[in-house]
Write an enzyme that holds these catalytic residues in place. Structure first.
Site, PDB file in Angstrom:
ATOM      1  CE  LYS A 181      -2.029   3.483   2.341  1.00  0.00           C
ATOM      2  NZ  LYS A 181      -1.472   4.396   3.369  1.00  0.00           N
TER       3      LYS A 181
ATOM      4  CG  ASP B  39      -6.778   3.650   2.022  1.00  0.00           C
ATOM      5  OD1 ASP B  39      -7.780   3.171   1.468  1.00  0.00           O
ATOM      6  OD2 ASP B  39      -6.669   4.856   2.264  1.00  0.00           O
TER       7      ASP B  39
END
Length: 211
Positions: free
Chosen positions: A120, A138
């Site tokens: 991420k 996320d």
DNA sequence: CTCCCGATAT
DNA sequence: ATATCAGGAG
């Protein structure tokens, strides 16, 4: 979900959130990396409060490695997981100096090899700092895209892979920010504001909350 | 899977 | 009191 339905959702999101920018404050790839590393399980607002003073003291990895772990902890103490983040940031900066001449690499493999940098964070740095097409998933992107039925995914990686198939490549970065903004403003984790959601007519999980 | 472990909203 | 916030490592 079909591409057609996805693009309809994206159109509404684009109209609702025209800015499509990060709410983290940074002015270069180093600051982008640090701010993103600090942002795990912490609000952007809190991170910006910390980096407002932190970035006056650290201009690059060479400044970070001058600090002891305790000194770094002191500077970022008000964000969650400050001990872990200090350790990772210090080790990451040592690696940046040892392997990348102090520069931030612009490929996913090298970024993810840094301590404290997962997929991420790597995707955020790629898209936000280098303009490389990447779709960071996320907690907001995962939750919102699943609720909207844009994807049917059990984890962030599946979410990323499914979104990349239905979202046009040139909209990956924007879609990432639209979904985050929608998650923060409307589609909250705990109590989504479905009544005022501009997407509720096409949302499979639309519910009228009692209160 | 657990741990990390501060600030904020509800 | 508890869930959640731009997750990642062991």
């Amino acid at each position: 979900m079909k591409k057609q339905a996805v693009s309809e959702a994206l159109e509404i999101l684009e109209a609702t959130y025209p800015s499509a920018e990060s709410e983290l404050d940074f002015t270069n790839s180093f600051e982008c990396l640090v701010a993103t590393m600090l942002s795990a399980q912490c609000t952007d607002q809190r991170v910006n409060l910390i980096t407002a003073t932190l970035f006056k003291e650290i201009k690059g990895p060479e400044d970070v490695v001058q600090l002891s772990e305790e000194e770094l902890q002191q500077k970022i103490r008000s964000c969650n997981y400050y001990k872990t983040k200090s350790k990772h940031l210090l080790a990451a900066c040592q690696q940046l100096l040892a392997q990348h001449n102090g520069f931030i690499p612009n490929n996913r493999e090298a970024l993810m090899a840094l301590p404290g940098v997962g997929r991420k964070t790597a995707n955020v740095v790629l898209s936000n700092a280098f303009g490389v097409p990447a779709l960071a998933v996320d907690t907001h992107v995962f939750r919102v895209s699943n609720r909207l039925g844009l994807v049917r995914a059990g984890d962030p990686l599946e979410t990323e892979q499914q979104l990349m198939k239905t979202v046009p490549r040139d909209k990956w970065s924007a879609a990432h920010h639209w979904l985050i903004l929608h998650g923060r403003r409307v589609c909250h984790a705990r109590k989504p504001n479905c009544i005022s959601c501009p997407l509720n007519h096409l949302c499979p999980t639309f519910t009228v909350s009692k209160q």
